[in-house]
Design an enzyme around this catalytic site. Structure first.
Site, PDB file in Angstrom:
ATOM      1  N   GLU A  39      49.176  58.446  20.889  1.00 51.15           N
ATOM      2  CA  GLU A  39      49.985  59.185  21.857  1.00 51.15           C
ATOM      3  C   GLU A  39      49.065  59.892  22.860  1.00 51.15           C
ATOM      4  OE1 GLU A  39      53.031  61.601  20.035  1.00 51.15           O
ATOM      5  OE2 GLU A  39      53.839  59.906  18.919  1.00 51.15           O
ATOM      6  N   ARG A  95      57.998  43.824  42.624  1.00 53.57           N
ATOM      7  CA  ARG A  95      58.352  42.411  42.832  1.00 53.57           C
ATOM      8  C   ARG A  95      59.626  41.985  42.117  1.00 53.57           C
ATOM      9  NH1 ARG A  95      52.726  39.848  41.407  1.00 53.57           N
ATOM     10  NH2 ARG A  95      52.624  41.793  40.256  1.00 53.57           N
ATOM     11  N   LYS A 192      56.757  28.447  50.095  1.00 52.66           N
ATOM     12  CA  LYS A 192      56.393  28.440  48.668  1.00 52.66           C
ATOM     13  C   LYS A 192      57.642  28.262  47.803  1.00 52.66           C
ATOM     14  CE  LYS A 192      55.209  32.417  46.411  1.00 52.66           C
ATOM     15  NZ  LYS A 192      54.319  33.544  46.092  1.00 52.66           N
TER      16      LYS A 192
HETATM   17  C1  R5P Z   1      55.067  37.348  46.016  1.00 49.49           C
HETATM   18  O1  R5P Z   1      56.062  37.882  45.663  1.00 49.49           O
HETATM   19  C2  R5P Z   1      53.829  38.073  46.440  1.00 49.49           C
HETATM   20  O2  R5P Z   1      53.850  38.309  47.812  1.00 49.49           O
HETATM   21  C3  R5P Z   1      52.586  37.253  46.074  1.00 49.49           C
HETATM   22  O3  R5P Z   1      52.622  36.035  46.768  1.00 49.49           O
HETATM   23  C4  R5P Z   1      52.541  36.996  44.617  1.00 49.49           C
HETATM   24  O4  R5P Z   1      52.719  38.164  43.897  1.00 49.49           O
HETATM   25  C5  R5P Z   1      51.225  36.356  44.226  1.00 49.49           C
HETATM   26  O5  R5P Z   1      51.213  36.156  42.838  1.00 49.49           O
HETATM   27  P1  R5P Z   1      50.238  35.119  42.176  1.00 49.49           P
HETATM   28  O6  R5P Z   1      48.832  35.499  42.595  1.00 49.49           O
HETATM   29  O7  R5P Z   1      50.451  35.297  40.699  1.00 49.49           O
HETATM   30  O8  R5P Z   1      50.629  33.765  42.650  1.00 49.49           O
END
Ligand code: R5P
Length: 304
Positions: A39, A95, A192
């Protein structure tokens, strides 16, 4: 009014000291440790009564830090601090801003409610705002989001004047276009599709026209680096030069930065919102004025 008091959570001491210097605040002392059972123990060593207190804690690995942060803020409140703010150059849990699958927790909202319950204000750098359009949608206290774009643009102008700014996806367009506009350089935004934590697919428009430029990929967060690595591969497949990768927040899961270089990045650099060997772009000059303003807003105690 007495100068604000900056207190650093463990691991944040160097930039907290620089922040205190930049805003004319006193750097105080606090300690955080664990009891033998795990803790948390938190103690504020510098008296806070009547002071404007600024807690400095970047939130990479938030589960490790946030309880101590809340305990420190609550202790400052109990001990009579006039005002308590949080400077978190990286603000975590932004996020998961929607319920993408049934039953998921929308952690951005819950995390915002938690921090809003113990702080009077918040300052951060480029929080991940996508489905939430402003911090005010998740934070009940005044929250300032400073953009790192001007600092990144200065760096790109200086280090890569032949750059083509590349945003991996629609979410990153805000950074790629802001940096391109400030640096007076061209930009493209790719598309993406995310299939899993580490599985992303990138599609791009025709890129051959940019073969005389060096692609500079800009994203807010680099975590697994799966996004950046897929972009690097896509740009290389299109015959472009080895890209430079610029992340605002060096979240980097273990081995991610190295994997990015292995994927073909010429260079990986980040802003210093999270201490990391790739830090090359300082954001303190952008953050300090906002912190100074919030930390000096008069309180009823000042008036009395
Ligand atoms: C997306 O939501 C963010 O802008 C980044 O593209 C994302 O967090 C990158 O994550 P990773 O490096 O795991 O692909």
């Amino acid at each position: 009014m007495t100068a604000p008091l900056v207190l650093a959570l463990p691991g944040n001491e160097p930039w907290a000291a620089a922040l205190a210097g930049a805003i004319g605040a006193e750097l105080g002392a606090m300690r955080v440790r664990r009891f033998p059972d795990g803790e948390r123990y938190v103690r504020l060593d510098t008296p806070v009564a009547g002071r404007s207190v600024v807690l400095a804690c970047t939130l990479r690995d938030p589960d490790e830090h946030v309880l101590a942060l809340c305990f420190a803020a609550a202790a400052a409140r109990d001990l009579g601090a006039a005002r308590i703010g949080l400077v978190a150059p990286y603000l975590a849990y932004m996020r998961q801003d929607a319920r993408f699958r049934p039953g998921e927790a929308i952690t951005s909202v819950t995390f915002g409610a938690l921090l809003s319950s113990v702080f009077d204000w918040l300052a951060t750098v480029d929080p991940h705002l996508h489905r939430h359009h402003a911090l005010a949608e998740v934070y009940r206290v005044p929250a300032t989001a400073v953009s790192a774009a001007p600092a990144i643009a200065d760096w790109v102008r200086r280090e890569q004047p032949d750059a083509l700014l590349v945003g991996p996806d629609e979410e990153s367009a805000q950074w790629a276009t802001a940096v391109a506009a400030a640096a007076g350089l061209p930009w493209v935004v790719l598309t993406k599709s995310r299939h899993g934590d580490r599985d992303v697919e990138i599609t791009a428009p025709e890129l051959a026209v940019w073969r005389d430029c060096t692609p500079v990929v800009v994203d807010d967060i680099v975590s697994t680096a799966g996004t950046m690595a897929a972009v690097v591969a896509r740009l290389r497949a299109a015959g472009l030069r080895a890209p430079v990768c610029v992340g605002v927040h060096a979240v980097f899961a273990p081995g991610a930065a190295e994997a990015l270089v292995a994927a073909g990045a010429a260079r990986v650099v980040t802003c210093d919102t999270i201490p990391h060997p790739t830090n090359a772009i300082g954001v303190l000059p952008l953050l300090a004025p906002a912190v100074s303003t919030w930390a000096r807003i008069a309180t009823p105690q000042d008036a009395g």
